[in-house]
Design an enzyme around this catalytic site. Structure first.
Site, PDB file in Angstrom:
ATOM      1  N   LYS A  50       9.074  -1.110  -3.021  1.00 27.94           N
ATOM      2  CA  LYS A  50       9.462  -2.509  -3.319  1.00 27.94           C
ATOM      3  C   LYS A  50      10.690  -2.528  -4.237  1.00 27.94           C
ATOM      4  O   LYS A  50      11.542  -1.662  -4.143  1.00 27.94           O
ATOM      5  CB  LYS A  50       8.289  -3.274  -3.922  1.00 27.94           C
ATOM      6  CG  LYS A  50       6.986  -3.074  -3.153  1.00 27.94           C
ATOM      7  CD  LYS A  50       5.906  -4.022  -3.552  1.00 27.94           C
ATOM      8  CE  LYS A  50       4.631  -3.637  -2.857  1.00 27.94           C
ATOM      9  NZ  LYS A  50       3.628  -4.662  -2.854  1.00 27.94           N
ATOM     10  N   GLU A  66      -2.246  -5.221   6.667  1.00 30.77           N
ATOM     11  CA  GLU A  66      -2.258  -5.379   5.218  1.00 30.77           C
ATOM     12  C   GLU A  66      -2.759  -6.780   4.858  1.00 30.77           C
ATOM     13  O   GLU A  66      -1.969  -7.744   4.861  1.00 30.77           O
ATOM     14  CB  GLU A  66      -0.849  -5.211   4.654  1.00 30.77           C
ATOM     15  CG  GLU A  66      -0.242  -3.859   4.939  1.00 30.77           C
ATOM     16  CD  GLU A  66       0.860  -3.540   3.934  1.00 30.77           C
ATOM     17  OE1 GLU A  66       0.680  -2.628   3.141  1.00 30.77           O
ATOM     18  OE2 GLU A  66       1.883  -4.249   3.932  1.00 30.77           O
ATOM     19  N   GLY A  76       1.693   0.726  -1.787  1.00 32.79           N
ATOM     20  CA  GLY A  76       2.666   0.151  -2.716  1.00 32.79           C
ATOM     21  C   GLY A  76       2.570   0.839  -4.065  1.00 32.79           C
ATOM     22  O   GLY A  76       3.098   1.932  -4.269  1.00 32.79           O
ATOM     23  N   GLY A  77       1.861   0.204  -4.985  1.00 33.97           N
ATOM     24  CA  GLY A  77       1.787   0.664  -6.377  1.00 33.97           C
ATOM     25  C   GLY A  77       1.533   2.159  -6.545  1.00 33.97           C
ATOM     26  O   GLY A  77       2.215   2.831  -7.324  1.00 33.97           O
TER      27      GLY A  77
HETATM   28  C1  PEP Z   1       2.377  -2.779   0.046  1.00 35.01           C
HETATM   29  O1  PEP Z   1       3.345  -3.007  -0.648  1.00 35.01           O
HETATM   30  O2  PEP Z   1       2.522  -2.758   1.264  1.00 35.01           O
HETATM   31  C2  PEP Z   1       1.068  -2.550  -0.579  1.00 35.01           C
HETATM   32  C3  PEP Z   1       0.047  -2.335   0.205  1.00 35.01           C
HETATM   33  O3  PEP Z   1       1.007  -2.597  -1.955  1.00 35.01           O
HETATM   34  P1  PEP Z   1      -0.225  -2.097  -2.872  1.00 35.01           P
HETATM   35  O4  PEP Z   1      -0.633  -0.725  -2.385  1.00 35.01           O
HETATM   36  O5  PEP Z   1       0.313  -2.068  -4.262  1.00 35.01           O
HETATM   37  O6  PEP Z   1      -1.335  -3.084  -2.706  1.00 35.01           O
END
Ligand code: PEP
Length: 254
Positions: free
Chosen positions: A11, A169, A236-237
């Site tokens: 991101k 997602e 993501g994180g």
């Molecule tokens: C993403 O950015 O696609 C995501 C799934 O973020 P996170 O893993 O932080 O929930």
């Protein structure tokens, strides 16, 4: 047999030095893992793609873009084309991430143009789909996801669609610490695979990789991956820490 695919979406995070250090740490960590058994990618911010590609050169980490524009060049101030991404070494590209749908206002029509442009431009697109919390609560998950998949893939012939990865997602699970239960995720993944068989054929459906994304962490990856239609993760994180991302990658090749 589908090869697992684990990807990290950075991101709008990190700086140039952090990006290089993250790739160096991850490449080092991956030396203890059989990386032949998994595809690995990271999606850095545009401005760091070049240095991430250079740093990742002799590692199993492929690089992708978080977004791009569907036109190949011209007067589109601020935009980046698939040719430019390929020029700096990108292999993958995300299309329709929930933040682009819900924060930046991307429509299914625009996302479809991007998926199509990625394939024509020689990039491997990941089409992201998923429902909002209120849509799940209103029992609309299936309708929302079916519509996003159908519209995202509209006009793509069978030979082209094999370049696509899908990522389910649920929006309520992204960056919130809430994860879909393995069964909730499996139910949607199985429904998507059935849809692909209806839209194309069973072989295409059996070959299509469907990643799960939404607060995937080292402590839940193995259980989620235990479900038959979950073929890897979009993270993501947890992809911002080399150790956590490595642990998630290790969970899919056990
Ligand atoms: C993403 O950015 O696609 C995501 C799934 O973020 P996170 O893993 O932080 O929930």
């Amino acid at each position: 047999m589908r090869k697992p695919f684990v990807a990290g979406n950075w991101k709008m995070n990190l700086n140039k030095l952090d990006s290089i250090e993250l790739i160096e740490g991850l490449s080092q960590g991956l030396k203890d893992i059989d990386t032949e058994k998994v595809d690995i990618a990271v999606y850095p911010p545009f401005v760091y793609i070049d240095s991430v590609v250079n740093t990742a050169k002799s590692s199993p980490i492929a690089v992708g873009a978080q977004d791009f524009y569907f036109e190949s060049n011209g007067a589109f101030t601020g935009e980046i084309s698939t040719d430019m991404l390929k020029d700096v070494g990108c292999i993958h590209a995300l299309c329709g991430h929930s933040e682009r749908r819900h924060v930046l206002g991307e429509s299914d029509e625009l996302i479809n143009k991007k998926v199509t442009a990625a394939i024509l431009g020689g990039l491997l697109p990941t089409l992201c789909v998923g429902e909002l919390l209120e849509e799940r609560q209103a029992e609309k998950t299936e309708d929302i996801v079916i519509n996003q998949v159908k519209k995202g893939l509209e006009g793509l012939a069978k030979e082209k669609v094999s370049a696509v990865t899908l990522a389910y997602e649920p929006v309520w699970a992204i960056g919130t610490g809430l994860t879909a239960t393995p069964q909730q995720a499996q139910d949607v993944h199985a429904m998507i695979r059935k849809l692909i068989a209806e839209l194309y054929d069973q072989q295409t459906a059996d070959q299509m990789r469907i990643q799960y994304g939404g607060s995937v962490k080292p402590n839940n990856a193995e259980e989620l991956f235990g479900k038959p239609d979950i073929d890897g993760f979009l993270v993501g994180g947890a992809s911002l820490k080399a150790e956590d991302f490595k642990a998630i990658i290790a969970a899919v090749i056990k």
